[in-house]
Motif scaffolding. Structure first.
Motif, short mmCIF file in Angstrom:
data_model
loop_
_atom_site.label_atom_id
_atom_site.label_comp_id
_atom_site.label_asym_id
_atom_site.label_seq_id
_atom_site.Cartn_x
_atom_site.Cartn_y
_atom_site.Cartn_z
N ALA A 237 0.82 -1.22 0.00
CA ALA A 237 0.00 0.00 0.00
C ALA A 237 0.85 1.26 0.00
O ALA A 237 0.40 2.32 -0.46
N GLU B 158 0.39 3.39 -10.17
CA GLU B 158 -0.94 3.96 -9.99
C GLU B 158 -1.03 5.35 -10.64
O GLU B 158 -2.00 5.67 -11.33
N ARG C 118 -3.37 6.95 -14.04
CA ARG C 118 -4.11 8.22 -14.06
C ARG C 118 -3.64 9.10 -15.22
O ARG C 118 -4.45 9.75 -15.89
N LYS D 183 -9.81 1.12 -17.02
CA LYS D 183 -10.49 0.76 -15.78
C LYS D 183 -10.04 -0.61 -15.30
O LYS D 183 -9.86 -0.85 -14.10
N GLU E 71 -6.54 -0.28 -13.90
CA GLU E 71 -6.62 0.43 -12.62
C GLU E 71 -7.08 -0.51 -11.51
O GLU E 71 -6.54 -0.49 -10.39
N ALA E 72 -8.04 -1.37 -11.82
CA ALA E 72 -8.54 -2.33 -10.83
C ALA E 72 -7.44 -3.30 -10.41
O ALA E 72 -7.32 -3.66 -9.23
N MET F 35 -5.03 -1.55 -8.08
CA MET F 35 -5.61 -1.43 -6.74
C MET F 35 -5.56 -2.77 -6.00
O MET F 35 -5.28 -2.83 -4.80
N GLU F 36 -5.83 -3.84 -6.73
CA GLU F 36 -5.74 -5.18 -6.12
C GLU F 36 -4.31 -5.46 -5.67
O GLU F 36 -4.07 -6.00 -4.58
N LYS G 246 -2.04 -3.13 -4.95
CA LYS G 246 -1.69 -2.18 -3.89
C LYS G 246 -2.13 -2.67 -2.52
O LYS G 246 -1.41 -2.50 -1.52
N TYR G 247 -3.29 -3.27 -2.45
CA TYR G 247 -3.83 -3.68 -1.15
C TYR G 247 -3.74 -5.19 -0.92
O TYR G 247 -4.46 -5.75 -0.10
#
Length: 216
Positions: A4, A13, A17, A36, A39-40, A43-44, A46-47
């Protein structure tokens, strides 16, 4: 791994953008929803808080999305197509930078988790140097970092044949010339063009400053 807060992932990330800004409204890109999707996946990633071996399937999917983006942009002729659509050289180089960040994210995650490794740092061999026609203190250098790039620098005594540490950055335009990177110092390096060089403290500090400036 603290994914994260890993600057290498935060850089990816940010690049998603930026690509949304540059190409998000192109018909084929918008229709596909591919930005999109990528980006998903970022995010997956990142966390996930996973280790590199656990992240490899996600990283492979991200590489696959990069290939699909190039296909939607026009394949091997993508940059030529964007020029025909009146994209600026700066925009095209920025898209190229972002795709490289995303496609090669796994390679950076193999390196220590320091901000300077959020982008590529390579040994660059200066192949030519000319004065900038509109700025006497600037030099335009063709540099081999494993591929040819342009570096605009204020190191006035840089010479052909020198091998220096080069950080590949989001492109910046200096009086009509796009620079794709920066010399981290004028200290000569041993090794071949494209190798990852050892950095001294000054070079490390300069690299971190440039990375964090972009992420702000």
């Amino acid at each position: 791994m603290d994914t994260a807060n890993d600057v290498r992932i935060l850089m990816a990330e940010r690049c998603v953008r930026d690509m949304e800004k540059y190409i998000g409204n192109l018909r084929d890109i918008k229709k596909s929803g591919i930005l999109k999707d990528i980006e998903a996946k970022i995010m997956e990633l990142k966390y996930s808080y996973g280790e590199l071996d656990d992240l490899r399937p996600l990283l492979s999917e991200i590489r696959g999305f990069c290939i699909k983006i190039l296909h939607h942009l026009g394949g091997d002729e993508w940059s030529k197509r964007l020029r025909s659509m009146k994209f600026s050289s700066l925009a095209i180089f920025h898209i190229k930078f972002c795709l490289n960040i995303l496609y090669n994210l796994e390679n950076r995650l193999k390196l220590p988790p320091y901000p300077e490794y959020a982008v590529d740092i390579r040994i660059g061999e200066v192949e030519s140097v000319i004065k900038h026609s509109q700025a006497n203190r600037l030099r335009i250098c063709n540099v081999n970092v494993g591929k040819m790039i342009t570096v605009v620098t204020n190191i006035e005594n840089v010479k052909e044949g020198e091998r220096l540490a080069v950080i590949l950055l989001p492109p910046v335009e200096f009086f009509g010339v796009v620079s794709e990177g920066m010399f981290l110092s004028h200290q000569l390096k041993d090794g071949s063009p494209g190798d990852i060089p050892p950095l001294n403290e000054e070079e490390r500090k300069n690299a971190r400053k440039e990375v964090m400036k972009y992420l702000r």
